[in-house]
Scaffold this motif. Structure first.
Motif, mmCIF file in Angstrom:
data_model
loop_
_atom_site.group_PDB
_atom_site.id
_atom_site.type_symbol
_atom_site.label_atom_id
_atom_site.label_comp_id
_atom_site.label_asym_id
_atom_site.label_seq_id
_atom_site.Cartn_x
_atom_site.Cartn_y
_atom_site.Cartn_z
ATOM 1 N N MET A 1 3.200 2.682 -9.440
ATOM 2 C CA MET A 1 4.438 2.882 -8.313
ATOM 3 C C MET A 1 4.273 1.808 -7.947
ATOM 4 S SD MET A 1 2.768 4.575 -5.398
ATOM 5 C CE MET A 1 2.285 3.306 -4.692
ATOM 6 N N ALA A 2 3.746 0.302 -8.179
ATOM 7 C CA ALA A 2 4.529 -1.143 -7.998
ATOM 8 C C ALA A 2 5.385 -1.291 -8.159
ATOM 9 C CB ALA A 2 2.765 -2.117 -7.998
ATOM 10 N N ASN A 6 11.600 3.123 -6.412
ATOM 11 C CA ASN A 6 12.062 4.295 -5.276
ATOM 12 C C ASN A 6 11.328 5.545 -4.871
ATOM 13 O OD1 ASN A 6 15.079 3.326 -5.397
ATOM 14 N ND2 ASN A 6 15.521 4.207 -7.425
ATOM 15 N N ALA A 7 9.969 5.347 -5.883
ATOM 16 C CA ALA A 7 8.950 6.487 -5.838
ATOM 17 C C ALA A 7 8.078 5.583 -4.677
ATOM 18 C CB ALA A 7 8.180 5.834 -7.154
ATOM 19 N N ALA A 8 7.662 4.501 -4.350
ATOM 20 C CA ALA A 8 7.280 3.423 -3.601
ATOM 21 C C ALA A 8 8.111 4.063 -1.829
ATOM 22 C CB ALA A 8 6.931 1.698 -3.704
ATOM 23 N N ALA A 9 9.324 4.041 -2.447
ATOM 24 C CA ALA A 9 9.700 4.796 -1.172
ATOM 25 C C ALA A 9 10.041 5.837 -0.343
ATOM 26 C CB ALA A 9 11.413 3.991 -0.842
ATOM 27 N N LEU A 10 10.369 6.590 -1.988
ATOM 28 C CA LEU A 10 9.806 8.051 -1.466
ATOM 29 C C LEU A 10 8.138 8.010 -0.912
ATOM 30 C CD1 LEU A 10 10.703 11.144 -1.155
ATOM 31 C CD2 LEU A 10 9.858 10.632 -3.763
ATOM 32 N N LYS A 14 7.072 9.223 3.604
ATOM 33 C CA LYS A 14 6.291 10.600 4.202
ATOM 34 C C LYS A 14 5.408 10.383 4.678
ATOM 35 C CE LYS A 14 8.195 13.382 0.214
ATOM 36 N NZ LYS A 14 8.949 14.293 1.178
ATOM 37 N N GLY A 15 4.914 9.622 4.713
ATOM 38 C CA GLY A 15 3.316 9.010 5.339
ATOM 39 C C GLY A 15 2.539 9.091 4.610
#
Length: 221
Positions: A1-2, A6-10, A14-15
């Motif tokens: 994920m690091a 894009n995945a990190a931002a998503l 979503k908190g």
């Protein structure tokens, strides 16, 4: 994920602060690893076999709780009423605690939680248990109930997600695994107390084979 910005931002949008995470169609969020829920949501054509996990848990609970019962039978009433040196709790309450937490974890499949309120209620309900013989009867009942549950193939109950004081939002099987470690740690503390404080030779203690695979803290106290 690091490495996936894009995945990190998503996830951040979503908190979400826990892992693992599965996001389906940018709407449904599954936090944690729940095989049956993931299979149904993602429409994966496979079967989940939890029999090895449930059999392992059953055998480990039988070993650890039986070891706790055997230890309890070596204590006098006077010893059971003694306050432990590392926490404001009697040895009697300590031994009941080893057994009652697995009972609460197993029962969460029907009660829906293992909360601090559940723990307080359990403590009150067990106040009449005051002798080694009563601990043995109670412990054997809990072993029987947990064994029957783990033999039931009730996968909906195994996978039920419950809020727990230990572990947060977890499945019942995950909670049983967490509490197995908890009770095992307390049994190891009991053995230390018996040998170092009460000068008791432990009769038929749980073995290294019994402890194998159960994760506990290295420090006993």
């Amino acid at each position: 994920m690091a490495s996936d910005k894009n995945a990190a931002a998503l996830i951040e949008s979503k908190g979400i602060k826990s892992a693992p995470i599965t996001i389906v169609d940018d709407s449904e969020v599954i936090i944690g690893f729940y095989p049956r829920k993931l299979i149904a949501t993602l429409n994966i054509k496979t079967q989940v076999d939890l029999s090895a996990k449930t059999e392992w848990l059953k055998e480990k609970y039988r070993a650890i709780l039986s070891g706790s019962i055997r230890a309890s039978k070596q204590f006098s009433i006077e010893q059971l009423e003694t306050t432990l040196p590392w926490r404001p709790q009697t040895l009697l309450d300590h031994m009941k605690h080893i057994i009652s937490f697995p009972e609460l974890a197993y029962a969460s499949h029907s009660t829906g939680s293992m909360s601090t309120d559940d723990m307080r209620a359990s403590y009150e309900n067990l106040k009449n248990i005051t002798t080694p013989e009563q601990i043995e009867l109670y412990g054997n009942t809990v072993i029987s109930h947990i064994s029957d549950f783990l033999d039931s193939n009730d996968y909906d109950s195994f996978d039920r997600v419950v809020p727990a004081h230990y572990g947060g939002e977890v499945t019942v099987l995950e909670l049983l695994t967490i509490i197995l470690s908890h009770s095992t740690h307390h049994l190891k503390q009991t053995y230390m107390y018996m040998e170092e404080h009460l000068n008791i030779n432990i009769e038929s203690p749980a073995t290294e084979s019994d402890f194998a695979g159960i994760i506990t803290p290295e420090a006993l106290i």
